[in-house]
Design a protein around this motif. Structure first.
Motif, PDB file in Angstrom:
ATOM      1  N   ASN A   8      22.340 -48.277 -95.421  1.00  0.00           N
ATOM      2  CA  ASN A   8      22.304 -48.881 -94.273  1.00  0.00           C
ATOM      3  C   ASN A   8      22.777 -50.689 -94.847  1.00  0.00           C
ATOM      4  O   ASN A   8      22.272 -50.785 -95.325  1.00  0.00           O
ATOM      5  CB  ASN A   8      20.919 -49.047 -93.516  1.00  0.00           C
ATOM      6  CG  ASN A   8      20.701 -47.339 -93.258  1.00  0.00           C
ATOM      7  OD1 ASN A   8      21.628 -46.735 -92.866  1.00  0.00           O
ATOM      8  ND2 ASN A   8      19.384 -46.990 -93.445  1.00  0.00           N
ATOM      9  N   LYS A  18      22.683 -46.500 -89.716  1.00  0.00           N
ATOM     10  CA  LYS A  18      23.318 -44.897 -89.894  1.00  0.00           C
ATOM     11  C   LYS A  18      22.855 -43.981 -88.656  1.00  0.00           C
ATOM     12  O   LYS A  18      21.273 -43.835 -89.403  1.00  0.00           O
ATOM     13  CB  LYS A  18      23.250 -43.886 -91.158  1.00  0.00           C
ATOM     14  CG  LYS A  18      24.548 -44.757 -92.159  1.00  0.00           C
ATOM     15  CD  LYS A  18      24.591 -43.732 -93.638  1.00  0.00           C
ATOM     16  CE  LYS A  18      23.260 -43.901 -93.700  1.00  0.00           C
ATOM     17  NZ  LYS A  18      23.600 -43.089 -95.805  1.00  0.00           N
ATOM     18  N   TRP A  70      26.525 -46.788 -86.971  1.00  0.00           N
ATOM     19  CA  TRP A  70      25.535 -47.386 -86.710  1.00  0.00           C
ATOM     20  C   TRP A  70      24.665 -47.383 -85.319  1.00  0.00           C
ATOM     21  O   TRP A  70      25.459 -48.109 -84.792  1.00  0.00           O
ATOM     22  CB  TRP A  70      26.188 -48.638 -87.792  1.00  0.00           C
ATOM     23  CG  TRP A  70      26.489 -48.965 -89.250  1.00  0.00           C
ATOM     24  CD1 TRP A  70      25.361 -47.922 -90.245  1.00  0.00           C
ATOM     25  CD2 TRP A  70      27.563 -48.492 -90.139  1.00  0.00           C
ATOM     26  NE1 TRP A  70      26.446 -48.397 -91.161  1.00  0.00           N
ATOM     27  CE2 TRP A  70      27.538 -48.636 -91.426  1.00  0.00           C
ATOM     28  CE3 TRP A  70      29.093 -48.896 -88.738  1.00  0.00           C
ATOM     29  CZ2 TRP A  70      29.019 -48.689 -91.821  1.00  0.00           C
ATOM     30  CZ3 TRP A  70      29.833 -49.037 -89.762  1.00  0.00           C
ATOM     31  CH2 TRP A  70      30.224 -48.643 -91.004  1.00  0.00           C
TER      32      TRP A  70
END
Length: 174
Positions: A8, A18, A70
């Protein structure tokens, strides 16, 4: 590169996590919001089930190494405020398309700019892309301003046959 195994991203004010199965609420809020979807030619979501189907799709794309989405989360209060993704990778994995959306109450606060800086860095330095493309409607002045501020160049000769109102912008690795 295996997208699902990437870390991340953390920025000054955001976590870019994510997407996971538990994030149906933010997808529903974004895709049912008239302001968010004003320049995107798709029907507004009316039911959470539509958001669930979309989340299942993008989680599966991540698992299959075809895209990465994301969720933008504020660090100070853990509130989910938008999404940003790289998807539609070219066959040779050198180009990907950028997509993003943000809840209206967070517009013009620099959040998407901050997220985009980090996704561009990810695209070029981790995913090893040569270029990132963005398709946005000609009327979407805020999106165009954001893209141009990051160095994306308008490609007037390129057309989006499915969406003739779209302008295509490209950022190439230097």
């Amino acid at each position: 590169m295996v997208l699902s195994k990437t870390e991340n991203i953390e920025t000054n004010r955001l976590f870019l996590n994510k997407i996971g199965q538990h994030q149906v609420d933010i997808i529903f809020k974004l895709r049912s919001n008239e302001t968010v979807c004003k320049y995107i030619e798709r029907p507004l979501y009316k039911k959470r089930k539509e958001a669930r189907i979309h989340v299942d799709k993008v989680v599966n794309e991540l698992r299959e190494n075809n895209a990465i989405t994301w969720v933008l989360t504020l660090k100070d209060n853990n509130k989910e405020i938008g999404t940003i993704c790289l998807w539609n990778f070219s066959e040779d994995r050198k180009t990907a398309e950028l997509g993003y959306d943000l809840l209206p109450e967070y517009h013009n606060k620099g959040y998407m700019s901050e997220a985009l800086d980090n996704v561009i860095n990810f695209g070029f330095n981790i995913a090893k892309l040569k270029s990132i493309e963005a398709f946005t409607q000609f009327e979407n002045k805020a999106s165009i301003h954001l893209l141009e501020s990051k160095g994306f160049a308008f490609k007037p000769k390129r057309k989006d046959p499915d969406f003739p109102k779209n302008a295509i912008y490209v950022l190439s690795k230097t």
